[in-house]
Design a protein around this motif. Structure first.
Motif, PDB file in Angstrom:
ATOM      1  N   ALA A   9       0.821  -1.208   0.000  1.00 32.35           N
ATOM      2  CA  ALA A   9       0.000   0.000   0.000  1.00 32.35           C
ATOM      3  C   ALA A   9       0.850   1.251   0.000  1.00 32.35           C
ATOM      4  O   ALA A   9       0.475   2.281  -0.548  1.00 32.35           O
ATOM      5  CB  ALA A   9      -0.920   0.001   1.224  1.00 32.35           C
ATOM      6  N   MET A  10       2.018   1.148   0.616  1.00 29.77           N
ATOM      7  CA  MET A  10       2.937   2.275   0.626  1.00 29.77           C
ATOM      8  C   MET A  10       3.536   2.516  -0.746  1.00 29.77           C
ATOM      9  O   MET A  10       4.102   3.576  -1.014  1.00 29.77           O
ATOM     10  CB  MET A  10       4.087   2.011   1.612  1.00 29.77           C
ATOM     11  N   GLY A  11       3.425   1.524  -1.625  1.00 23.03           N
ATOM     12  CA  GLY A  11       4.040   1.662  -2.934  1.00 23.03           C
ATOM     13  C   GLY A  11       5.524   1.404  -2.910  1.00 23.03           C
ATOM     14  O   GLY A  11       6.238   1.770  -3.832  1.00 23.03           O
ATOM     15  N   LEU A  12       6.004   0.707  -1.850  1.00 24.37           N
ATOM     16  CA  LEU A  12       7.441   0.547  -1.687  1.00 24.37           C
ATOM     17  C   LEU A  12       7.979  -0.716  -2.331  1.00 24.37           C
ATOM     18  O   LEU A  12       9.177  -0.921  -2.351  1.00 24.37           O
ATOM     19  CB  LEU A  12       7.790   0.535  -0.197  1.00 24.37           C
ATOM     20  N   SER A  13       7.133  -1.564  -2.878  1.00 23.81           N
ATOM     21  CA  SER A  13       7.647  -2.787  -3.467  1.00 23.81           C
ATOM     22  C   SER A  13       7.917  -2.648  -4.950  1.00 23.81           C
ATOM     23  O   SER A  13       8.539  -3.500  -5.553  1.00 23.81           O
ATOM     24  CB  SER A  13       6.645  -3.933  -3.244  1.00 23.81           C
ATOM     25  N   ALA A  14       7.456  -1.583  -5.538  1.00 28.14           N
ATOM     26  CA  ALA A  14       7.711  -1.358  -6.959  1.00 28.14           C
ATOM     27  C   ALA A  14       9.001  -0.591  -7.136  1.00 28.14           C
ATOM     28  O   ALA A  14       9.401   0.180  -6.290  1.00 28.14           O
ATOM     29  CB  ALA A  14       6.550  -0.569  -7.569  1.00 28.14           C
ATOM     30  N   ALA A  15       9.639  -0.784  -8.272  1.00 26.06           N
ATOM     31  CA  ALA A  15      10.887  -0.055  -8.513  1.00 26.06           C
ATOM     32  C   ALA A  15      10.613   1.420  -8.693  1.00 26.06           C
ATOM     33  O   ALA A  15      11.353   2.274  -8.239  1.00 26.06           O
ATOM     34  CB  ALA A  15      11.582  -0.614  -9.749  1.00 26.06           C
ATOM     35  N   ALA A  16       9.541   1.763  -9.359  1.00 27.15           N
ATOM     36  CA  ALA A  16       9.212   3.168  -9.566  1.00 27.15           C
ATOM     37  C   ALA A  16       7.714   3.297  -9.685  1.00 27.15           C
ATOM     38  O   ALA A  16       7.025   2.393 -10.121  1.00 27.15           O
ATOM     39  CB  ALA A  16       9.881   3.698 -10.827  1.00 27.15           C
ATOM     40  N   TYR A 186      11.146   0.481   6.566  1.00 26.53           N
ATOM     41  CA  TYR A 186      10.845  -0.942   6.728  1.00 26.53           C
ATOM     42  C   TYR A 186      11.214  -1.425   8.132  1.00 26.53           C
ATOM     43  O   TYR A 186      10.472  -2.197   8.754  1.00 26.53           O
ATOM     44  CB  TYR A 186      11.605  -1.756   5.680  1.00 26.53           C
ATOM     45  N   PHE A 187      12.377  -0.997   8.605  1.00 25.37           N
ATOM     46  CA  PHE A 187      12.814  -1.341   9.961  1.00 25.37           C
ATOM     47  C   PHE A 187      11.798  -0.837  10.983  1.00 25.37           C
ATOM     48  O   PHE A 187      11.396  -1.569  11.897  1.00 25.37           O
ATOM     49  CB  PHE A 187      14.210  -0.747  10.184  1.00 25.37           C
ATOM     50  N   ALA A 188      11.368   0.408  10.838  1.00 26.82           N
ATOM     51  CA  ALA A 188      10.433   0.993  11.793  1.00 26.82           C
ATOM     52  C   ALA A 188       9.095   0.254  11.806  1.00 26.82           C
ATOM     53  O   ALA A 188       8.456   0.118  12.852  1.00 26.82           O
ATOM     54  CB  ALA A 188      10.214   2.471  11.470  1.00 26.82           C
ATOM     55  N   ILE A 189       8.669  -0.230  10.642  1.00 30.20           N
ATOM     56  CA  ILE A 189       7.422  -1.004  10.570  1.00 30.20           C
ATOM     57  C   ILE A 189       7.617  -2.364  11.234  1.00 30.20           C
ATOM     58  O   ILE A 189       6.805  -2.812  12.041  1.00 30.20           O
ATOM     59  CB  ILE A 189       6.977  -1.184   9.103  1.00 30.20           C
ATOM     60  N   ALA A 190       8.745  -3.018  10.905  1.00 32.55           N
ATOM     61  CA  ALA A 190       8.973  -4.368  11.401  1.00 32.55           C
ATOM     62  C   ALA A 190       9.124  -4.415  12.914  1.00 32.55           C
ATOM     63  O   ALA A 190       8.640  -5.355  13.564  1.00 32.55           O
ATOM     64  CB  ALA A 190      10.222  -4.950  10.743  1.00 32.55           C
ATOM     65  N   GLU A 191       9.764  -3.412  13.498  1.00 36.07           N
ATOM     66  CA  GLU A 191      10.009  -3.466  14.936  1.00 36.07           C
ATOM     67  C   GLU A 191       8.746  -3.262  15.757  1.00 36.07           C
ATOM     68  O   GLU A 191       8.757  -3.479  16.971  1.00 36.07           O
ATOM     69  CB  GLU A 191      11.080  -2.451  15.341  1.00 36.07           C
ATOM     70  N   VAL A 247       7.876  16.524  10.627  1.00 34.23           N
ATOM     71  CA  VAL A 247       8.450  15.642   9.603  1.00 34.23           C
ATOM     72  C   VAL A 247       7.815  14.266   9.681  1.00 34.23           C
ATOM     73  O   VAL A 247       7.427  13.683   8.661  1.00 34.23           O
ATOM     74  CB  VAL A 247       9.982  15.541   9.769  1.00 34.23           C
ATOM     75  N   ALA A 248       7.683  13.728  10.882  1.00 32.20           N
ATOM     76  CA  ALA A 248       7.084  12.408  11.052  1.00 32.20           C
ATOM     77  C   ALA A 248       5.648  12.387  10.540  1.00 32.20           C
ATOM     78  O   ALA A 248       5.234  11.445   9.856  1.00 32.20           O
ATOM     79  CB  ALA A 248       7.123  12.000  12.519  1.00 32.20           C
ATOM     80  N   ALA A 249       4.900  13.424  10.855  1.00 33.86           N
ATOM     81  CA  ALA A 249       3.513  13.498  10.386  1.00 33.86           C
ATOM     82  C   ALA A 249       3.456  13.579   8.870  1.00 33.86           C
ATOM     83  O   ALA A 249       2.609  12.938   8.232  1.00 33.86           O
ATOM     84  CB  ALA A 249       2.828  14.710  11.011  1.00 33.86           C
ATOM     85  N   VAL A 254       2.438  10.851   3.552  1.00 36.47           N
ATOM     86  CA  VAL A 254       2.866  10.568   2.188  1.00 36.47           C
ATOM     87  C   VAL A 254       3.047   9.065   1.965  1.00 36.47           C
ATOM     88  O   VAL A 254       2.707   8.539   0.905  1.00 36.47           O
ATOM     89  CB  VAL A 254       4.180  11.307   1.879  1.00 36.47           C
ATOM     90  N   THR A 255       3.593   8.365   2.962  1.00 35.55           N
ATOM     91  CA  THR A 255       3.986   6.965   2.774  1.00 35.55           C
ATOM     92  C   THR A 255       2.971   5.944   3.257  1.00 35.55           C
ATOM     93  O   THR A 255       3.113   4.754   2.966  1.00 35.55           O
ATOM     94  CB  THR A 255       5.302   6.688   3.510  1.00 35.55           C
ATOM     95  N   ASN A 256       1.990   6.386   4.049  1.00 35.12           N
ATOM     96  CA  ASN A 256       1.033   5.486   4.687  1.00 35.12           C
ATOM     97  C   ASN A 256       1.667   4.629   5.772  1.00 35.12           C
ATOM     98  O   ASN A 256       1.066   3.648   6.232  1.00 35.12           O
ATOM     99  CB  ASN A 256       0.328   4.579   3.662  1.00 35.12           C
ATOM    100  N   VAL A 257       2.876   4.969   6.182  1.00 36.66           N
ATOM    101  CA  VAL A 257       3.504   4.292   7.318  1.00 36.66           C
ATOM    102  C   VAL A 257       2.827   4.798   8.589  1.00 36.66           C
ATOM    103  O   VAL A 257       2.623   6.005   8.746  1.00 36.66           O
ATOM    104  CB  VAL A 257       5.015   4.598   7.368  1.00 36.66           C
ATOM    105  N   PRO A 258       2.451   3.926   9.519  1.00 36.08           N
ATOM    106  CA  PRO A 258       1.826   4.378  10.767  1.00 36.08           C
ATOM    107  C   PRO A 258       2.671   5.454  11.447  1.00 36.08           C
ATOM    108  O   PRO A 258       3.910   5.414  11.402  1.00 36.08           O
ATOM    109  CB  PRO A 258       1.755   3.104  11.612  1.00 36.08           C
ATOM    110  N   LEU A 259       1.998   6.405  12.070  1.00 27.84           N
ATOM    111  CA  LEU A 259       2.687   7.565  12.634  1.00 27.84           C
ATOM    112  C   LEU A 259       3.745   7.167  13.657  1.00 27.84           C
ATOM    113  O   LEU A 259       4.838   7.747  13.674  1.00 27.84           O
ATOM    114  CB  LEU A 259       1.675   8.521  13.274  1.00 27.84           C
ATOM    115  N   ASP A 260       3.449   6.178  14.504  1.00 25.31           N
ATOM    116  CA  ASP A 260       4.439   5.808  15.514  1.00 25.31           C
ATOM    117  C   ASP A 260       5.711   5.264  14.875  1.00 25.31           C
ATOM    118  O   ASP A 260       6.834   5.529  15.352  1.00 25.31           O
ATOM    119  CB  ASP A 260       3.854   4.802  16.504  1.00 25.31           C
ATOM    120  N   ALA A 261       5.560   4.525  13.770  1.00 27.69           N
ATOM    121  CA  ALA A 261       6.736   4.021  13.059  1.00 27.69           C
ATOM    122  C   ALA A 261       7.495   5.161  12.404  1.00 27.69           C
ATOM    123  O   ALA A 261       8.728   5.202  12.427  1.00 27.69           O
ATOM    124  CB  ALA A 261       6.331   2.981  12.022  1.00 27.69           C
TER     125      ALA A 261
END
Length: 319
Positions: A9-16, A186-191, A247-249, A254-261
């Motif tokens: 959903a973040m769009g991070l698995s595609a090259a572009a 990715y690290f922040a999501i995984a942890e 910056v975190a917000a 933009v990335t759909n990464v949860p705010l705490d991550a």
């Protein structure tokens, strides 16, 4: 469990995120990953504002990692981008048409080697004979090599599994690999997952740098444009350093990464941009020598040969 759907959903698995295009007059094409200074600059529109008086517009392309970004940069499909330390070494060894335009000293501090919480692996030395996932030619590649060296192991003591971050997350979640080396976000999501344990943080082991790289033809033909972009990015970096919550917000939005991550990832970043100083060049040369010594790049590279010098009248680098 790490949610691979979140990464998709973040769009991070595609090259572009969009097709790359051939060079266009009056357009600066910037490649970015969904973290750090470039994302904030994109959201704020400050590069567009700075380049408008020069008659230059900006086009953005998203990448999942440094190696594909630099492949596009070397081919001339984009003009500027940012990566960690290893991708430009591999690219330079392959003859890519690029230059180091600036550094983000200590900017690559958001990486870790992860294992399952219940794993018997307690130290990096315990990785001997284990399957370790990471993206080939990425900053995670350099990190795992250094971590093994400091633990008294060689690169041949592990079974490398070369996976993109999204595929690495999936393999790690289902137990197909014993450890996973990856960077933020990715690290922040995984942890966040209770089933994940941090084996080694890069910040506890070594200082790593990020780099802003430009297509060599772009740097030669448009030095004033490149210098102007780096100058405004230095201003963005200063703003980020003083406004981490904002910056975190912004990154979360933009990335759909949860705010705490996003907050954890932002706290690990050193927001700064500087010209390529001799000490930074020497650090990067050690990375290049390490990969050549392991036989992971086909020929030795001299980092200094690919360092761009800003125009004498450029504001960037003057403090």
């Amino acid at each position: 469990m790490i949610d691979r759907r979140l990464l998709l959903a973040m769009g991070l698995s595609a090259a572009a995120a969009s097709p790359l295009r051939a060079a266009e007059t009056g357009v600066l094409r910037i490649g970015y990953q969904k973290n750090g200074i470039l994302v904030v600059a994109k959201q704020q529109g400050v590069i567009e504002a700075r380049l408008k008086p020069l008659g230059v517009t900006v086009r953005w392309s998203e990448f999942s990692a440094g190696p594909p970004l630099l492949e596009a940069l070397g081919l001339g499909s984009i003009d500027l981008g940012q990566t960690g330390d290893a991708p430009p070494v591999f690219a330079q060894a392959a003859g890519a048409n690029l230059v180091y335009a600036a550094a983000q000293p200590g900017g690559g501090s958001g990486s870790a080697i992860l294992v399952a919480a219940a794993s018997p692996i307690r130290t990096v030395a315990d990785l001997k004979g284990k399957r370790v996932a990471f993206a080939k030619g990425s900053s995670a590649h350099n990190f795992i090599v250094v971590a093994l060296e400091k633990a008294g192991l060689g690169y041949g003591d592990i079974e490398p599994v070369h996976l993109t971050p999204a595929d690495g997350a999936a393999a790690f979640s289902r137990g197909a690999v014993d450890a996973w080396t990856v960077w933020d976000p990715y690290f922040a999501i995984a942890e966040r997952a209770p089933t994940t344990r941090i084996l080694q943080r890069v910040s506890d082991l070594m200082e790593t740098h990020n780099y802003f790289l430009a297509n060599a033809d772009t740097a030669r033909q448009q030095p004033a444009v490149l210098a102007a972009v780096l100058d405004v990015l230095a201003e963005v970096a200063s703003w980020c350093e003083a406004n981490r919550s904002e910056v975190a917000a912004a990154l979360s939005k933009v990335t759909n990464v949860p705010l705490d991550a996003s907050q954890r990832a932002v706290e690990r970043i050193r927001f700064t941009i500087a010209p390529m100083a001799p000490g930074t060049i020497a650090d990067q040369q050690r990375v290049a020598d390490r990969f050549h010594g392991l036989g992971l790049i086909a020929r030795p590279v001299r980092v200094a040969d690919a360092v761009w010098t800003p125009p004498a009248d450029a504001r960037f680098g003057r403090g």
